[in-house]
Design a protein around this motif. Structure first.
Motif, mmCIF file in Angstrom:
data_model
loop_
_atom_site.group_PDB
_atom_site.id
_atom_site.type_symbol
_atom_site.label_atom_id
_atom_site.label_comp_id
_atom_site.label_asym_id
_atom_site.label_seq_id
_atom_site.Cartn_x
_atom_site.Cartn_y
_atom_site.Cartn_z
ATOM 1 N N UNK A 11 0.993 -1.278 -0.033
ATOM 2 C CA UNK A 11 -0.060 0.164 -0.117
ATOM 3 C C UNK A 11 0.963 1.393 0.115
ATOM 4 N N UNK A 12 0.572 1.888 -1.080
ATOM 5 C CA UNK A 12 1.781 3.393 -1.178
ATOM 6 C C UNK A 12 0.393 4.524 -0.866
ATOM 7 N N UNK A 13 1.295 5.323 -1.349
ATOM 8 C CA UNK A 13 0.652 7.077 -1.756
ATOM 9 C C UNK A 13 -0.714 6.701 -2.604
ATOM 10 N N UNK A 14 -0.274 6.402 -3.615
ATOM 11 C CA UNK A 14 -1.503 6.345 -5.102
ATOM 12 C C UNK A 14 -2.373 5.241 -3.990
ATOM 13 N N UNK A 15 -2.194 4.301 -4.126
ATOM 14 C CA UNK A 15 -3.108 3.824 -3.233
ATOM 15 C C UNK A 15 -4.180 4.664 -2.754
ATOM 16 N N UNK A 16 -3.474 5.132 -1.641
ATOM 17 C CA UNK A 16 -4.289 6.307 -0.658
ATOM 18 C C UNK A 16 -5.851 7.109 -1.418
ATOM 19 N N UNK A 17 -4.970 7.126 -2.663
ATOM 20 C CA UNK A 17 -5.505 8.768 -2.812
ATOM 21 C C UNK A 17 -6.244 7.868 -3.925
ATOM 22 N N UNK A 18 -6.509 6.513 -4.518
ATOM 23 C CA UNK A 18 -7.152 5.896 -5.205
ATOM 24 C C UNK A 18 -8.170 5.515 -4.675
ATOM 25 N N UNK A 19 -8.406 4.963 -3.589
ATOM 26 C CA UNK A 19 -9.552 5.025 -2.639
ATOM 27 C C UNK A 19 -9.947 5.797 -2.078
ATOM 28 N N UNK B 207 -10.741 8.292 -3.554
ATOM 29 C CA UNK B 207 -11.214 8.851 -4.663
ATOM 30 C C UNK B 207 -12.758 8.036 -5.022
ATOM 31 N N UNK B 208 -12.007 6.684 -5.042
ATOM 32 C CA UNK B 208 -13.379 5.338 -5.176
ATOM 33 C C UNK B 208 -14.227 5.672 -3.356
ATOM 34 N N UNK B 209 -14.622 6.308 -2.357
ATOM 35 C CA UNK B 209 -14.771 6.919 -1.819
ATOM 36 C C UNK B 209 -15.989 7.335 -1.125
ATOM 37 N N UNK B 210 -15.008 8.872 -2.291
ATOM 38 C CA UNK B 210 -15.738 10.303 -2.997
ATOM 39 C C UNK B 210 -16.805 9.750 -3.774
ATOM 40 N N UNK B 211 -16.192 9.031 -4.837
ATOM 41 C CA UNK B 211 -17.065 9.057 -5.725
ATOM 42 C C UNK B 211 -18.554 7.523 -5.570
ATOM 43 N N UNK B 212 -18.346 7.591 -4.938
ATOM 44 C CA UNK B 212 -19.386 6.898 -3.665
ATOM 45 C C UNK B 212 -19.821 5.107 -5.152
ATOM 46 N N UNK B 213 -18.463 4.526 -4.601
ATOM 47 C CA UNK B 213 -18.614 3.207 -5.231
ATOM 48 C C UNK B 213 -19.060 2.626 -4.378
ATOM 49 N N UNK B 214 -19.507 1.131 -4.196
ATOM 50 C CA UNK B 214 -20.064 0.214 -2.997
ATOM 51 C C UNK B 214 -18.608 -0.670 -3.681
ATOM 52 N N UNK B 215 -18.421 -1.137 -4.937
ATOM 53 C CA UNK B 215 -18.086 -2.817 -4.493
ATOM 54 C C UNK B 215 -16.209 -2.096 -5.405
ATOM 55 N N UNK B 216 -15.421 -2.750 -4.261
ATOM 56 C CA UNK B 216 -13.956 -3.055 -4.492
ATOM 57 C C UNK B 216 -12.784 -4.345 -4.812
ATOM 58 N N UNK B 217 -12.825 -4.545 -5.727
ATOM 59 C CA UNK B 217 -11.736 -5.446 -5.676
ATOM 60 C C UNK B 217 -10.237 -4.986 -5.234
ATOM 61 N N UNK B 218 -9.703 -5.046 -4.870
ATOM 62 C CA UNK B 218 -8.414 -5.366 -4.341
ATOM 63 C C UNK B 218 -7.528 -6.454 -5.237
ATOM 64 N N UNK B 219 -6.858 -5.886 -5.995
ATOM 65 C CA UNK B 219 -5.816 -6.693 -6.841
ATOM 66 C C UNK B 219 -4.743 -7.323 -6.737
ATOM 67 N N UNK B 220 -4.100 -8.252 -5.847
ATOM 68 C CA UNK B 220 -2.426 -7.769 -4.985
ATOM 69 C C UNK B 220 -1.608 -8.433 -6.558
ATOM 70 N N UNK C 81 -13.192 23.958 2.169
ATOM 71 C CA UNK C 81 -12.065 23.830 2.450
ATOM 72 C C UNK C 81 -11.792 22.789 1.301
ATOM 73 N N UNK C 82 -9.714 22.266 0.858
ATOM 74 C CA UNK C 82 -9.483 21.481 0.271
ATOM 75 C C UNK C 82 -9.100 19.974 0.853
ATOM 76 N N UNK C 83 -8.096 18.805 -0.269
ATOM 77 C CA UNK C 83 -7.898 17.615 0.523
ATOM 78 C C UNK C 83 -7.097 17.774 0.081
ATOM 79 N N UNK C 84 -5.964 17.152 0.875
ATOM 80 C CA UNK C 84 -4.803 16.242 -0.236
ATOM 81 C C UNK C 84 -4.880 14.964 -0.143
ATOM 82 N N UNK C 85 -5.406 15.207 -1.594
ATOM 83 C CA UNK C 85 -5.549 13.545 -1.179
ATOM 84 C C UNK C 85 -4.548 12.474 -1.486
#
Length: 416
Positions: free
Chosen positions: A118-126, A128-141, A350-354
């Motif tokens: 899990x890196x910085x961009x993983x946090x950012x993309x997650x 955005x997924x939360x912000x956009x209200x996408x309910x189903x997430x598949x984490x592919x390692x 406010x702004x969010x540091x994503x």
């Protein structure tokens, strides 16, 4: 056969395009000319195999740099379901492209490089997924082949992401160890990871219940066109055409026309040359009412038992998409479904540091910035909160000077 719309997100070189290419290749969803171009390409992997990422790298700059810049849409189907894939860029400077690709998705695939976790961009993309209200997430390692298909590595990444998911209130998360390069757990189960007892990615995508039918209680249809032929044959014909955003309209349902607030009853529902008993979300239909009332393009038909919010002052999340910064002093246009009216950004909350998810005060919005604002509109909008009804809870901002779309809005609350 229903359609699943999903998008991929991940850091640079996590293998998003390769994963999509593998899905297309292993499901025989590549056209003959694409396959020929693929085989004749001089782009190869280190082991000499074909670079499947070529299938989604449409721009010349993408092919030259080996990165994703724009959103690439791909289509394929199996015996069980049709799929629309949005391959979105991972770079922070292309956040607006990712938001665009994800805005209509039912499901998100987040790739994590098994070597990096899990890196910085993983946090950012997650986020955005939360912000956009996408309910189903598949984490592919991904790239498990480079970590000797280690169960320990997979479990460590899974536990770390679980903490992030809890922080972002992501509830429906599925974890799959894969190798997009080798094809492990993409279409067929992997013989290299017998410790994993879950489904392959494709089998999961075929079966996941994405709640494709919206809540019946929130039936919404913006009027796109008022049909009045006024011919001798169709002298009294009066139909209201549009696409059902959410919910279900049925014959004899009582509906309200907003913003006027007048009510009537559905007398007929037309779909091409046939008549229906009900109109479902996603269908483009023509609705007839028992009463002749004044309805225009931009009005919205809703079921009278579950009215949306009407307001001129709205608290909303904003993703800024223009190279020219937000100017709170000027008037913008807001387009909410088929209705367009003038508006101003009256306050930046406010702004969010994503990258860190910290919220901080701000007096400007620049390209790819995300935060919360208060929008003041000239005419009242009939909307639902984004978390309750994505289809009727979002809008776009347009700069009237250039006619460019400059921002995406997600309505969160009304302002007293």
């Amino acid at each position: 056969m229903n359609i699943l719309k999903f998008f991929t997100a991940g850091s640079v070189d996590d293998g998003k395009s390769t994963l999509i290419g593998r899905l297309l290749y292993d499901t025989d969803s590549i056209l003959a000319d694409q396959l020929e171009a693929l085989q004749s390409s001089n782009r190869k992997n280190d082991d000499g195999t074909i670079d499947l990422a070529i299938l989604t790298d449409g721009l010349r700059a993408e092919r030259e740099q080996g990165i994703t810049i724009d959103v690439a849409y791909k289509y394929f189907q199996t015996e069980k379901r049709k799929f629309i894939i949005a391959d979105t860029p991972g770079h922070i400077q292309y956040t607006r492209n990712m938001v665009t690709g994800a805005s209509t998705a039912n499901l998100a695939i987040i790739l994590i490089d098994a070597r990096n976790g899990v890196v910085e961009q993983t946090i950012r993309h997650s986020y955005l997924v939360s912000l956009l209200g996408i309910k189903h997430i598949v984490v592919c390692v991904n790239k498990m082949d480079m970590m000797d298909y280690s169960e320990t590595v997979f479990n460590a990444i899974k536990e770390k992401y679980k903490a992030l998911a809890q922080n972002l209130d992501l509830k429906d998360v599925t974890y799959i160890p894969v190798s997009a390069l080798k094809g492990d757990n993409i279409v067929q189960p992997s013989a290299q990871m017998d410790w994993y007892d879950g489904e392959s990615l494709l089998h999961f995508l075929e079966k996941v219940d994405t709640d494709l039918q919206d809540k019946t209680a929130q039936a919404r249809m913006p009027v796109q066109w008022v049909i009045r032929p006024q011919t001798d044959e169709l002298h009294d014909y009066r139909g209201y055409a549009g696409r059902v955003l959410s919910g279900t309209f049925k014959l004899n349902d009582k509906v309200t026309v907003l913003p006027a607030g007048t009510s009537s009853t559905i007398s007929k529902i037309e779909f091409f040359e046939s008549e229906l008993d009900q109109a479902l979300a996603g269908q483009s239909v023509t609705i007839h009412l028992e009463d002749n009332i004044d309805i225009s393009r931009g009005d919205t038909l809703v079921n009278s038992s579950a009215l949306p919010i009407e307001s001129k002052l709205i608290e909303a999340d904003l993703c800024w998409m223009d190279t020219r910064a937000l100017d709170p002093s000027i008037m913008y246009l807001i387009q909410h479904n088929s209705k367009t009216t003038k508006c101003k950004i009256s306050e930046i909350l406010y702004k969010v540091d994503i990258n860190t998810l910290d919220k901080h005060a701000a007096d400007d919005f620049k390209l790819n910035d995300i935060g919360r604002v208060i929008v003041k509109t000239a005419d009242a909008l009939a909307f639902d909160l984004y978390g309750e009804n994505r289809a009727n809870g979002s809008a776009i901002l347009i700069d009237s000077r250039t006619n460019l779309t400059v921002g995406a809005l997600m309505f969160r609350a009304t302002v007293e």
